[in-house]
Design a protein around this motif. Structure first.
Motif, PDB file in Angstrom:
ATOM      1  N   ARG A 178       0.845  -1.192   0.000  1.00 43.65           N
ATOM      2  CA  ARG A 178       0.000   0.000   0.000  1.00 43.65           C
ATOM      3  C   ARG A 178       0.886   1.251   0.000  1.00 43.65           C
ATOM      4  NH1 ARG A 178      -3.580  -0.456   5.129  1.00 43.65           N
ATOM      5  NH2 ARG A 178      -1.639  -1.431   5.867  1.00 43.65           N
ATOM      6  N   PRO A 179       0.453   2.297  -0.680  1.00 41.73           N
ATOM      7  CA  PRO A 179       1.284   3.506  -0.734  1.00 41.73           C
ATOM      8  C   PRO A 179       1.256   4.279   0.578  1.00 41.73           C
ATOM      9  CG  PRO A 179      -0.808   3.906  -1.817  1.00 41.73           C
ATOM     10  CD  PRO A 179      -0.791   2.437  -1.470  1.00 41.73           C
ATOM     11  N   PHE A 180       2.314   5.046   0.808  1.00 40.35           N
ATOM     12  CA  PHE A 180       2.304   6.009   1.905  1.00 40.35           C
ATOM     13  C   PHE A 180       1.297   7.106   1.575  1.00 40.35           C
ATOM     14  CE2 PHE A 180       6.715   4.426   2.522  1.00 40.35           C
ATOM     15  CZ  PHE A 180       6.633   4.097   3.872  1.00 40.35           C
ATOM     16  N   PRO A 181       0.601   7.629   2.575  1.00 34.06           N
ATOM     17  CA  PRO A 181      -0.287   8.769   2.311  1.00 34.06           C
ATOM     18  C   PRO A 181       0.538  10.031   2.093  1.00 34.06           C
ATOM     19  CG  PRO A 181      -0.229   8.300   4.655  1.00 34.06           C
ATOM     20  CD  PRO A 181       0.556   7.203   3.980  1.00 34.06           C
ATOM     21  N   PRO A 182      -0.017  11.037   1.445  1.00 28.95           N
ATOM     22  CA  PRO A 182       0.710  12.301   1.268  1.00 28.95           C
ATOM     23  C   PRO A 182       0.912  13.001   2.599  1.00 28.95           C
ATOM     24  CG  PRO A 182      -1.557  12.524   0.556  1.00 28.95           C
ATOM     25  CD  PRO A 182      -1.353  11.067   0.829  1.00 28.95           C
ATOM     26  N   VAL A 183       1.945  13.820   2.696  1.00 24.92           N
ATOM     27  CA  VAL A 183       2.239  14.526   3.942  1.00 24.92           C
ATOM     28  C   VAL A 183       1.101  15.464   4.324  1.00 24.92           C
ATOM     29  CG1 VAL A 183       3.517  16.369   2.774  1.00 24.92           C
ATOM     30  CG2 VAL A 183       3.977  15.874   5.176  1.00 24.92           C
ATOM     31  N   SER A 184       0.373  15.960   3.331  1.00 25.57           N
ATOM     32  CA  SER A 184      -0.739  16.874   3.609  1.00 25.57           C
ATOM     33  C   SER A 184      -1.811  16.216   4.475  1.00 25.57           C
ATOM     34  CB  SER A 184      -1.365  17.366   2.300  1.00 25.57           C
ATOM     35  OG  SER A 184      -1.844  16.276   1.526  1.00 25.57           O
ATOM     36  N   LYS A 185      -1.947  14.896   4.373  1.00 29.85           N
ATOM     37  CA  LYS A 185      -2.946  14.189   5.167  1.00 29.85           C
ATOM     38  C   LYS A 185      -2.638  14.313   6.656  1.00 29.85           C
ATOM     39  CE  LYS A 185      -5.062   9.652   5.953  1.00 29.85           C
ATOM     40  NZ  LYS A 185      -5.098   8.223   5.533  1.00 29.85           N
ATOM     41  N   ALA A 186      -1.381  14.164   7.018  1.00 29.83           N
ATOM     42  CA  ALA A 186      -0.988  14.272   8.424  1.00 29.83           C
ATOM     43  C   ALA A 186      -1.136  15.707   8.922  1.00 29.83           C
ATOM     44  CB  ALA A 186       0.448  13.799   8.604  1.00 29.83           C
ATOM     45  N   VAL A 187      -0.740  16.671   8.101  1.00 30.60           N
ATOM     46  CA  VAL A 187      -0.878  18.077   8.492  1.00 30.60           C
ATOM     47  C   VAL A 187      -2.343  18.402   8.776  1.00 30.60           C
ATOM     48  CG1 VAL A 187      -0.564  20.470   7.763  1.00 30.60           C
ATOM     49  CG2 VAL A 187       1.180  18.752   7.191  1.00 30.60           C
ATOM     50  N   ASP A 188      -3.219  17.999   7.863  1.00 33.85           N
ATOM     51  CA  ASP A 188      -4.651  18.264   8.035  1.00 33.85           C
ATOM     52  C   ASP A 188      -5.214  17.525   9.245  1.00 33.85           C
ATOM     53  OD1 ASP A 188      -4.712  19.927   5.858  1.00 33.85           O
ATOM     54  OD2 ASP A 188      -5.464  18.411   4.467  1.00 33.85           O
ATOM     55  N   PHE A 189      -4.749  16.306   9.465  1.00 32.60           N
ATOM     56  CA  PHE A 189      -5.265  15.529  10.589  1.00 32.60           C
ATOM     57  C   PHE A 189      -5.000  16.234  11.919  1.00 32.60           C
ATOM     58  CE2 PHE A 189      -4.678  12.526  14.060  1.00 32.60           C
ATOM     59  CZ  PHE A 189      -5.873  11.835  14.031  1.00 32.60           C
ATOM     60  N   TRP A 190      -3.758  16.619  12.154  1.00 36.08           N
ATOM     61  CA  TRP A 190      -3.402  17.182  13.456  1.00 36.08           C
ATOM     62  C   TRP A 190      -4.006  18.557  13.684  1.00 36.08           C
ATOM     63  CZ3 TRP A 190      -2.199  14.059  17.064  1.00 36.08           C
ATOM     64  CH2 TRP A 190      -1.572  12.856  16.754  1.00 36.08           C
ATOM     65  N   ARG A 191      -4.152  19.345  12.621  1.00 36.61           N
ATOM     66  CA  ARG A 191      -4.770  20.655  12.827  1.00 36.61           C
ATOM     67  C   ARG A 191      -6.264  20.501  13.094  1.00 36.61           C
ATOM     68  NH1 ARG A 191      -7.824  22.799   8.914  1.00 36.61           N
ATOM     69  NH2 ARG A 191      -7.740  21.940   6.798  1.00 36.61           N
ATOM     70  N   LYS A 192      -6.907  19.526  12.455  1.00 35.79           N
ATOM     71  CA  LYS A 192      -8.342  19.326  12.671  1.00 35.79           C
ATOM     72  C   LYS A 192      -8.620  18.790  14.074  1.00 35.79           C
ATOM     73  CE  LYS A 192      -9.595  18.715   7.804  1.00 35.79           C
ATOM     74  NZ  LYS A 192     -10.041  17.739   6.755  1.00 35.79           N
ATOM     75  N   VAL A 193      -7.730  17.936  14.587  1.00 31.87           N
ATOM     76  CA  VAL A 193      -7.880  17.452  15.961  1.00 31.87           C
ATOM     77  C   VAL A 193      -7.905  18.625  16.943  1.00 31.87           C
ATOM     78  CG1 VAL A 193      -6.691  16.213  17.821  1.00 31.87           C
ATOM     79  CG2 VAL A 193      -6.893  15.164  15.570  1.00 31.87           C
ATOM     80  N   ALA A 194      -7.110  19.646  16.657  1.00 37.15           N
ATOM     81  CA  ALA A 194      -7.024  20.807  17.534  1.00 37.15           C
ATOM     82  C   ALA A 194      -8.003  21.916  17.147  1.00 37.15           C
ATOM     83  CB  ALA A 194      -5.601  21.360  17.523  1.00 37.15           C
ATOM     84  N   GLY A 195      -8.789  21.681  16.090  1.00 41.94           N
ATOM     85  CA  GLY A 195      -9.723  22.707  15.646  1.00 41.94           C
ATOM     86  C   GLY A 195      -9.032  23.947  15.098  1.00 41.94           C
ATOM     87  N   LEU A 196      -7.949  23.733  14.359  1.00 44.91           N
ATOM     88  CA  LEU A 196      -7.140  24.830  13.847  1.00 44.91           C
ATOM     89  C   LEU A 196      -7.372  25.049  12.356  1.00 44.91           C
ATOM     90  CD1 LEU A 196      -3.798  23.873  15.651  1.00 44.91           C
ATOM     91  CD2 LEU A 196      -5.303  25.785  16.245  1.00 44.91           C
ATOM     92  N   PRO A 197      -7.131  26.255  11.873  1.00 44.22           N
ATOM     93  CA  PRO A 197      -7.269  26.532  10.442  1.00 44.22           C
ATOM     94  C   PRO A 197      -6.093  25.963   9.655  1.00 44.22           C
ATOM     95  CG  PRO A 197      -6.397  28.454  11.547  1.00 44.22           C
ATOM     96  CD  PRO A 197      -6.719  27.464  12.632  1.00 44.22           C
ATOM     97  N   ALA A 198      -6.160  26.031   8.362  1.00 48.14           N
ATOM     98  CA  ALA A 198      -5.030  25.613   7.528  1.00 48.14           C
ATOM     99  C   ALA A 198      -3.824  26.497   7.845  1.00 48.14           C
ATOM    100  CB  ALA A 198      -5.391  25.724   6.055  1.00 48.14           C
TER     101      ALA A 198
END
Length: 310
Positions: free
Chosen positions: A232-252
């Motif tokens: 299976r491929p690695f996910p793009p780095v953007s996925k991790a960035v979006d994940f952690w900011r959404k957990v904290a309720g943060l904007p892009a």
């Protein structure tokens, strides 16, 4: 002559009574030789730790002179410093991570502790990756948690200022620690790694993420293979960035952050209500390697993001 011998003997006995025994307080009258079995003198100490399984695990602990020579109370630092845990990449070792990062120099300058743990057969069980640690289902989360508890429990580090960083496979392990032990980790620093584990943290964790656009091992936009037995491929780095900011309720992340490298550009979400932030640093043309600017930038980020609450 007999009187002289008696005087010499008396002086010798007095001096012997004043000599320190192993484990007693050091020469400053406050600092012990050890705390919870951990050496407190300045320098790097190789340590072994029982983790409740066959054999033991090892780590290097770098203690800066500012801690070993600072103010101590009841055998502990009066103001416990931060602790940075630096995880090596796959097929590397704790010693190589120490040489690679330059954290020792920063530790000596700023007074924080650095631990360099050794993975299982040079790998970490980061979820879907990697190698022997994954195949053997090694409890690396348990190992690193015990390491944190050992050092903070001895009073040698502030439990609210524990930071985990890693490179490649070690970066994936840093993600996993934040996913499963957010109560132990104030912030993570991820360098050329991917989020490849189930993640449902009970609280947000600050994160600083570095990734090169030309990384052929963990591709910037996703791809490659997660492991030798997982295509299976690695996910793009953007996925991790979006994940952690959404957990904290943060904007892009849009706030520009000063970067030390000429090819590195960083953007941050800024701190949210809980003091958490996510910063993403893109290294234009960067390959699968630890950037020279990573360690000082990570320490600047870590030092401004202690863990809030209990």
């Amino acid at each position: 002559m007999r009187r002289i011998l008696l005087v010499v003997l008396a002086v010798t006995l007095v001096l012997a009574g004043c000599t320190e025994k192993p484990g007693e307080k050091g020469g400053d009258g406050k600092r012990p030789a050890e705390a919870n079995g951990i050496p407190t003198s300045a320098g790097t100490h190789k340590q072994k730790m029982d983790v409740g399984t066959f054999g033991h695990r090892e780590f290097l602990l770098h203690v800066p002179s500012k801690v070993s020579g600072g103010d101590w109370e009841d055998g502990k630092p009066a103001d416990p410093p931060a602790l940075v845990i630096a995880l090596h990449g796959g097929l590397a070792t704790m010693g190589k991570m120490q040489d690679l990062t330059g954290f020792d120099k920063l530790s000596d300058e700023h007074g924080f502790l650095v631990a360099y743990p050794d993975g299982f057969m040079t790998t970490w069980n980061a979820g879907d990756c990697c190698g022997a640690a994954k195949v053997g289902n090694i409890d690396d989360v348990g190992f690193l948690t015990k390491l944190i508890d050992k050092i903070t429990g001895a009073g040698l580090a502030d439990p609210k200022r524990v930071y985990v960083t890693g490179f490649s496979n070690g970066a994936g392990m840093a993600y996993r620690m934040a996913c499963e032990k957010p109560d132990k980790v104030a912030a993570i620093g991820v360098v050329e790694g991917a989020l490849v584990t189930h993640c449902d943290p009970g609280r947000p964790v600050s994160a600083m993420i570095f990734h090169g656009t030309a990384d052929g091992s963990v591709p910037f936009n996703g791809g490659g293979h997660r492991d030798f037995n997982d295509r299976r491929p690695f996910p793009p780095v953007s996925k991790a960035v979006d994940f952690w900011r959404k957990v904290a309720g943060l904007p892009a992340p849009t706030e520009r952050v000063k970067a030390l490298g000429d090819t590195t550009s960083c953007e941050s979400t800024g701190k949210g209500d809980q003091g958490v932030a996510v910063t993403f640093c893109k290294i234009q043309g960067g390959t699968h390697q630890w950037p020279d600017e990573a360690a000082p930038m990570l320490w600047n980020f870590f030092s401004s993001h202690p863990r809030n609450g209990t």
